[in-house]
Write an enzyme that holds these catalytic residues in place. Structure first.
Site, mmCIF file in Angstrom:
data_model
loop_
_atom_site.group_PDB
_atom_site.id
_atom_site.type_symbol
_atom_site.label_atom_id
_atom_site.label_comp_id
_atom_site.label_asym_id
_atom_site.label_seq_id
_atom_site.Cartn_x
_atom_site.Cartn_y
_atom_site.Cartn_z
ATOM 1 N N HIS A 242 5.646 64.539 88.114
ATOM 2 C CA HIS A 242 5.586 65.898 87.533
ATOM 3 C C HIS A 242 4.951 65.886 86.121
ATOM 4 C CE1 HIS A 242 7.337 70.121 87.923
ATOM 5 N NE2 HIS A 242 6.134 70.105 87.182
ATOM 6 N N HIS B 225 12.287 70.068 83.647
ATOM 7 C CA HIS B 225 10.713 70.348 83.800
ATOM 8 C C HIS B 225 9.880 69.546 83.089
ATOM 9 C CE1 HIS B 225 9.922 73.859 86.459
ATOM 10 N NE2 HIS B 225 8.771 73.403 86.350
ATOM 11 N N SER C 274 14.448 73.750 81.719
ATOM 12 C CA SER C 274 13.283 73.407 80.624
ATOM 13 C C SER C 274 13.984 72.167 79.774
ATOM 14 C CB SER C 274 13.206 74.808 79.758
ATOM 15 O OG SER C 274 12.300 74.392 78.656
ATOM 16 N N GLU D 75 10.012 73.628 94.104
ATOM 17 C CA GLU D 75 11.093 73.420 92.904
ATOM 18 C C GLU D 75 12.136 74.396 93.249
ATOM 19 O OE1 GLU D 75 8.692 73.097 89.142
ATOM 20 O OE2 GLU D 75 6.945 73.933 90.378
ATOM 21 N N ASP E 90 -5.751 52.987 77.348
ATOM 22 C CA ASP E 90 -5.699 54.269 77.388
ATOM 23 C C ASP E 90 -4.338 54.878 77.792
ATOM 24 O OD1 ASP E 90 -5.934 54.133 80.069
ATOM 25 O OD2 ASP E 90 -8.043 55.032 80.203
ATOM 26 N N SER F 14 -1.547 53.997 76.547
ATOM 27 C CA SER F 14 -0.717 53.636 75.723
ATOM 28 C C SER F 14 -0.210 54.870 75.091
ATOM 29 C CB SER F 14 -1.206 52.702 74.543
ATOM 30 O OG SER F 14 -1.453 51.380 75.294
ATOM 31 N N THR G 72 -2.797 55.855 71.760
ATOM 32 C CA THR G 72 -4.235 56.001 71.834
ATOM 33 C C THR G 72 -4.290 57.324 72.321
ATOM 34 O OG1 THR G 72 -4.342 55.037 73.979
ATOM 35 C CG2 THR G 72 -4.593 53.655 72.173
#
Length: 622
Positions: free
Chosen positions: A36, A145, A196, A382, A554, A556, A559
């Site tokens: 998610h 979430h 949340s 959900e 990419d 990581s 970066t």
């Protein structure tokens, strides 16, 4: 694109597994559950509501996801070995708040009194080892979430759960780049519907006052000013803080997991027409689910990311302007759907909209897998906190009735198909975002509880073979083609793809950001061709061996890859390396890997790989 093979992605994965492994993997024992994130590529889902949101169906994204999933299953299959699973539960503090507390309070006081919190704080961890005690991986479930990254983010990235997995795998796969080691850490979704990670709660962006009210609305500016914030300085930092809390707790539970899961494996799956389930409340009284519809408050969004226009959460009456607009564009909702969905004021009667394809699923999967005393319920959406509690309790009681005592029931959310949210009947009455997005009406949860109890009974009494398969989901051929055309990449006059437009500085200190801009190409091209595993690398020069060693890719966290689209196929790619305090001093370089789309007159397009390297630069400690 060729849309003859566009099929629900879960089914496509199953079809490809069948070709390779025969009947070994099938709909009963394969669950696809999303970690998610709200920051991923879109357009791989066949129902019209989702296709519209992503500006058309993207066969590229679809293929890339399906291929990746199948590949990961193949790797798991190849590496399969006998082992043990240990289970451990514990609470996680400080990582979540309820984002619809007003809805939660509608649940009976006697029920709420049984729980110490309006969110589920429990985490369940499974630790996997081979018979020599070598660690293989973990799965954990926790309800929060992944919206630490808010809707101003344009990067493709994992969220707090993904960051927790990243930290765990970095820890266990020493010396490997992210996503490349043998150890797998999965952080799965649970009943996170009303939960949340933005733990500082909702405040009015303009005045700073709390907007923790039934409508999540501010005195000046309404609901668009009401936003919840995380604990960090910005959303990246918040993602890391929440992700780290989850990771640290998982690590503690994992380290102390000693209770072994033993016993048989079982699995059950059913397709159900969720628009037409008769739910028995008691022996004499029954109710029904509805054709899907989205309510007004769906358009309001949440405190984690508000919607457009002037919609407000907790809206229980329609608005003549939007109703008239909808009636003119899409036709009027029937009296039947209006009555069934009450008190939801219908904004979109998706269950009655079928052009060019159904707007929402009618046929939904319910599925359960048991490993000894653990039952994993695969939920196609959900669940809110209380919905999850009710389902777990009902399933546990059902198992106990048939002699399987003390089952641990886990809710695994967002499985196989997506059907938005599922609130309790009481929460549904006040129509905040989650309730407005409970598409099959007020009795959706009761229907799921009845269905999952039937699965539990079938497993407990060993009668899974007698369960009806249920109605097969539809197979859609011509999906709405993407509204975003594929165009040929172009470089400025006198330049070629990958040329450096803005070079790195000669020296950086740790804590600074190294940045290089290249002549770019559409990154989507790279989805079609698999010659490069990454869009970028950061490499360090090793004098002893005179070689460049890759330190980041990419995936990581340090970066970032930004793509800036210009006119007529021109674009730039900017690569940033946020140099961590732990970086070793030395000489570094940044590399860019891309693909350009080339098309000669009257010939099919070809995708050509290229790579490019920045000048070397030095990193020094302060």
């Amino acid at each position: 694109g060729d849309s003859s093979k566009t099929f629900e992605w879960w089914s496509t994965v199953l079809n490809r597994l069948q070709t390779k492994y025969g009947s070994l993997y099938g709909k009963d024992n394969v669950i696809l559950s999303g970690t998610h994130t709200h920051s991923g590529p879109a357009g791989y889902f066949q129902y019209t509501v989702f296709v519209i949101a992503s500006e058309g169906f993207s066969n590229r994204t679809f293929e890339y996801m399906v291929t990746g999933i199948v590949k990961s299953i193949e790797m798991a299959h190849r590496n399969m070995k006998p082992g043990k699973i240990f289970i451990k539960k514990g609470t996680v503090e400080g990582a979540q708040i309820n984002r619809s507390p007003y809805s939660y309070l509608q649940n009976p006081e006697s029920e709420r009194a049984r729980y110490s919190s309006n969110t589920d704080k429990e985490m369940v961890v499974l630790k996997m080892e081979d018979l020599d005690g070598a660690e293989l991986g973990l799965i954990s479930w926790f309800a929060v979430h992944p919206v630490s990254m808010n809707n101003s983010n344009h990067l493709v990235n994992s969220d707090n759960m993904g960051y927790a997995a990243y930290l765990f795998e970095q820890e266990k796969n020493k010396g490997y780049l992210p996503g490349e080691g043998p150890y797998v850490a999965a952080f799965a979704s649970s009943n996170l519907g009303d939960v949340s990670p933005n733990i500082l709660g909702p405040h009015c962006v303009n005045t700073g006052e709390s907007c923790d009210n039934a409508n999540s609305s501010c005195p000046i500016g309404g609901s668009s000013m009401c936003m919840a914030t995380g604990p960090g300085l910005d959303m990246f930092n918040s993602t890391q803080i929440i992700g780290r809390i989850i990771y640290e707790r998982a690590k503690e539970l994992y380290a102390s997991a000693s209770q072994e899961l033993t016993g048989p494996l079982a699995a059950a799956h059913q397709w159900v027409n969720m628009t037409d389930v008769t739910v028995w409340l008691n022996s004499t009284h029954s109710v029904k689910t509805c054709k899907p519809a989205l309510g007004y408050s769906f358009a309001a969004g949440t405190i984690d990311g508000f919607g457009s226009f002037n919609f407000t959460q907790g809206t229980t009456v329609g608005d003549p302007f939007w109703d008239t607009l909808r009636d003119q564009l899409l036709g009027k909702p029937s009296e039947e759907i209006k009555q069934c969905q009450k008190p939801k004021p219908i904004l979109l009667h998706t269950g009655e909209l079928t052009k060019p394809h159904p707007w929402h699923p009618d046929i939904v999967d319910v599925q359960m897998i048991t490993i000894g005393s653990l039952a994993i319920t695969a939920i196609p959406g959900e669940f809110t906190t209380m919905s999850g509690r009710r389902l777990r309790e009902a399933v546990q009681a059902e198992f106990a009735t048939y002699g399987m005592k003390n089952m641990t029931v886990v809710i695994s959310g967002l499985c196989n198909v997506y059907t938005h949210y599922i609130t309790t009947f009481e929460e549904y009455q006040v129509q905040r975002y989650e309730a407005a997005s409970t598409i099959y009406g007020p009795h959706t949860l009761s229907a799921y509880i009845q269905l999952f109890r039937a699965l539990a009974k079938a497993i407990a009494t060993d009668t899974v073979a007698n369960l009806s398969r249920g109605p097969e989901p539809p197979f859609f051929k011509q999906l709405i083609a993407s509204l975003i055309p594929n165009i040929v990449d172009r470089a400025p006059i006198g330049k070629t793809f990958g040329d450096v437009l803005q070079p790195a500085k000669p020296t950086y200190r740790v804590g600074e950001v190294a940045e290089v801009t290249f002549v770019g190409t559409n990154p989507k091209n790279s989805a079609e061709s698999q010659t490069h595993r990454t869009f970028l690398t950061v490499e360090k020069y090793e004098a002893t061996s005179a070689t460049w060693q890759i330190v980041h890719n990419d995936a990581s966290w340090e970066t970032r890859f930004y793509w800036y689209k210009g006119l007529l196929g021109h674009s730039n790619a900017t690569i940033q390396w946020h140099i961590p305090d732990t970086a070793q001093p030395g000489i570094y370089r940044i590399r860019y890997f891309g693909h350009n789309r080339k098309q000669d007159f009257l010939k099919p397009a070809v995708i050509l790989p290229f790579e490019s390297t920045s000048s070397a630069f030095e990193v020094v400690t302060t």
